[in-house]
Design a protein around this motif. Structure first.
Motif, PDB file in Angstrom:
ATOM      1  N   ILE A 228      54.404 -23.777  50.694  1.00 48.99           N
ATOM      2  CA  ILE A 228      55.838 -23.788  50.375  1.00 48.99           C
ATOM      3  C   ILE A 228      56.656 -24.156  51.606  1.00 48.99           C
ATOM      4  CG2 ILE A 228      57.786 -22.299  49.754  1.00 48.99           C
ATOM      5  CD1 ILE A 228      55.824 -20.802  47.883  1.00 48.99           C
ATOM      6  N   GLY A 229      56.301 -23.565  52.747  1.00 47.76           N
ATOM      7  CA  GLY A 229      57.031 -23.873  53.980  1.00 47.76           C
ATOM      8  C   GLY A 229      56.855 -25.301  54.432  1.00 47.76           C
ATOM      9  N   LEU A 233      62.716 -29.373  53.057  1.00 46.47           N
ATOM     10  CA  LEU A 233      63.837 -29.507  52.127  1.00 46.47           C
ATOM     11  C   LEU A 233      63.543 -30.473  50.988  1.00 46.47           C
ATOM     12  CD1 LEU A 233      66.919 -29.589  54.542  1.00 46.47           C
ATOM     13  CD2 LEU A 233      66.249 -27.737  52.994  1.00 46.47           C
ATOM     14  N   SER A 234      62.852 -31.573  51.300  1.00 47.41           N
ATOM     15  CA  SER A 234      62.677 -32.627  50.291  1.00 47.41           C
ATOM     16  C   SER A 234      61.234 -32.884  49.891  1.00 47.41           C
ATOM     17  CB  SER A 234      63.292 -33.934  50.802  1.00 47.41           C
ATOM     18  OG  SER A 234      62.721 -34.295  52.054  1.00 47.41           O
ATOM     19  N   GLY A 235      60.256 -32.155  50.475  1.00 47.34           N
ATOM     20  CA  GLY A 235      58.873 -32.301  50.068  1.00 47.34           C
ATOM     21  C   GLY A 235      58.118 -33.383  50.809  1.00 47.34           C
ATOM     22  N   GLU A 263      55.500 -27.895  47.830  1.00 43.97           N
ATOM     23  CA  GLU A 263      54.950 -28.733  48.898  1.00 43.97           C
ATOM     24  C   GLU A 263      55.251 -30.209  48.634  1.00 43.97           C
ATOM     25  OE1 GLU A 263      50.860 -29.099  51.538  1.00 43.97           O
ATOM     26  OE2 GLU A 263      50.682 -28.717  49.382  1.00 43.97           O
ATOM     27  N   ARG A 264      55.250 -30.602  47.374  1.00 46.34           N
ATOM     28  CA  ARG A 264      55.506 -32.012  47.020  1.00 46.34           C
ATOM     29  C   ARG A 264      56.994 -32.337  46.932  1.00 46.34           C
ATOM     30  NH1 ARG A 264      54.568 -35.850  46.135  1.00 46.34           N
ATOM     31  NH2 ARG A 264      53.505 -36.620  44.295  1.00 46.34           N
ATOM     32  N   GLY A 269      63.607 -29.429  45.175  1.00 43.45           N
ATOM     33  CA  GLY A 269      62.820 -29.462  43.944  1.00 43.45           C
ATOM     34  C   GLY A 269      62.642 -28.078  43.361  1.00 43.45           C
ATOM     35  N   ALA A 270      62.387 -27.084  44.232  1.00 45.30           N
ATOM     36  CA  ALA A 270      62.211 -25.704  43.768  1.00 45.30           C
ATOM     37  C   ALA A 270      63.471 -25.192  43.085  1.00 45.30           C
ATOM     38  CB  ALA A 270      61.842 -24.807  44.944  1.00 45.30           C
TER      39      ALA A 270
END
Length: 367
Positions: A228-229, A233-235, A263-264, A269-270
């Motif tokens: 996740i880290g 910001l944008s994957g 991650e992607r 996105g989240a």
């Protein structure tokens, strides 16, 4: 014939499908990134799920409501059969073997639609008074909630059992129960926590809680937080998503698919994904509020909204270390057939209750 009546389209909730489809498309895209063969299997689950949706949508549910208790008790018998004849996998006895085949079924999964329908049936036939249910009615309805909870928790499958508990008592909270009952139950629950931990939980369940409470999270959660880290910001592009590509992130297509998604596609996105879930849950919950005079539809809608919220919040909290790892899938997103098909059956039931309600609005003989 009733299924080609124009009023079906008038009352059909197209917004529900519009909110569901993006989740399915993004999910299959991510699964294909990790494991193309699983993505193809997931498409088969989609076909089965939509087939189940159409089948349930066309069923005359209101006309045959008297069958709901029979369906509920048949599923209870299946849950009891698990204890007597169940198949054990990874230390848990949750499955029944289908005779003369190599396939198994998980009664706790197929029980969910029967549970929600039974809840709606009982509350519809016994509506709450102005001050909410008293102890007698509360105990009566609680019996239908606690019986499957005990049977499923005994398998052990505490995750599914707890979800049913949240749905059941969450619906009772929404339709109305005397506040003194809730105060008594909260006090009793607080007093029961130490006893439940010591005598009712299995060793592996205690280990999950200990891992959650420890300063250092478990390996799975550590890798999930790193994934996740690393999304920022944008994957990241597929080739640079090293946590998943190098297989550090466990179960990236099911339990921890949210970590791979972030991650992607990163933080933005989240936020978008959580917002999409929020819109879906609030939309279904708004249906529940709209149909206060139709307790059956109200309970079904509220139950689905609560189920979606519980699964989504627990899964996401689990992947970021804010809840114990309990193997709860991200609804409509994690790889797998049983959870998705169950939700499509529930959506089919809800759409039927909405689309064919004109038969009860305009024909008093059906009221």
């Amino acid at each position: 014939m009733f299924w080609i009546d124009r009023r079906i389209l008038t009352h059909f909730d197209f917004v529900l499908l519009v909110l569901i489809l993006p989740l399915l498309v993004i999910s299959n895209y991510l699964i294909a990134d990790v494991h193309p063969i699983l993505a193809k299997k997931q498409l088969i689950y989609y076909l089965i799920g939509f087939g189940a949706f159409v089948f349930v949508f066309l069923m005359p549910i209101r006309e045959y409501k008297w069958l709901i208790p029979l369906i509920y008790w048949f599923n209870i018998l299946l849950l009891i059969s698990v204890d007597l004849f169940g198949v054990s996998k990874l230390g848990a006895k949750r499955w029944l073997a289908i005779p003369f085949t190599h396939f198994t079924i998980q009664p706790s999964e197929i029980f969910k639609p029967a549970f929600i329908l039974m809840l709606a049936y009982v509350i519809h036939n016994n509506p709450p008074p102005k001050n909410g249910y008293g102890w007698k009615d509360f105990f009566k309805i609680s019996f239908y909630i606690l019986l499957p909870f005990i049977l499923i928790a005994k398998e052990p499958d505490l995750g599914t059992a707890t979800v049913l508990l949240i749905i059941g008592f969450g619906v009772l909270f929404l339709v109305g129960v005397n506040w003194k009952i809730w105060a008594t139950l909260v006090l009793a629950a607080v007093l029961m926590i130490p006893i439940s931990y010591k005598y009712l939980l299995h060793d592996y369940q205690k280990k999950r809680i200990e891992d959650f409470l420890s300063k250092k999270p478990s390996y799975h959660v550590q890798q999930s937080i790193i994934a996740i880290g690393s999304g920022g910001l944008s994957g990241k592009p597929k080739e640079e998503a090293t946590q998943t590509k190098l297989r550090f992130l466990p179960i990236a297509t099911s339990d921890f698919i949210f970590a791979y998604f972030v991650e992607r596609f990163g933080f933005f996105g989240a936020v978008g994904l959580v917002l999409l879930y929020a819109l879906l849950i609030l939309h279904i919950f708004s249906i529940s509020l709209k149909f206060k005079r139709d307790l059956f539809t109200q309970v079904v809608a509220a139950s689905i909204a609560l189920m979606l919220f519980t699964y989504m919040s627990v899964n996401i909290a689990m992947t970021i270390g804010l809840a114990p790892v309990v193997g709860v899938p991200l609804p409509l997103f994690s790889y797998g057939g049983s959870s998705f098909i169950n939700f499509m059956i529930l959506f089919g039931i809800l759409e039927h209750l909405l689309a064919f309600r004109y038969r009860f609005l305009y024909n008093s003989s059906h009221n």
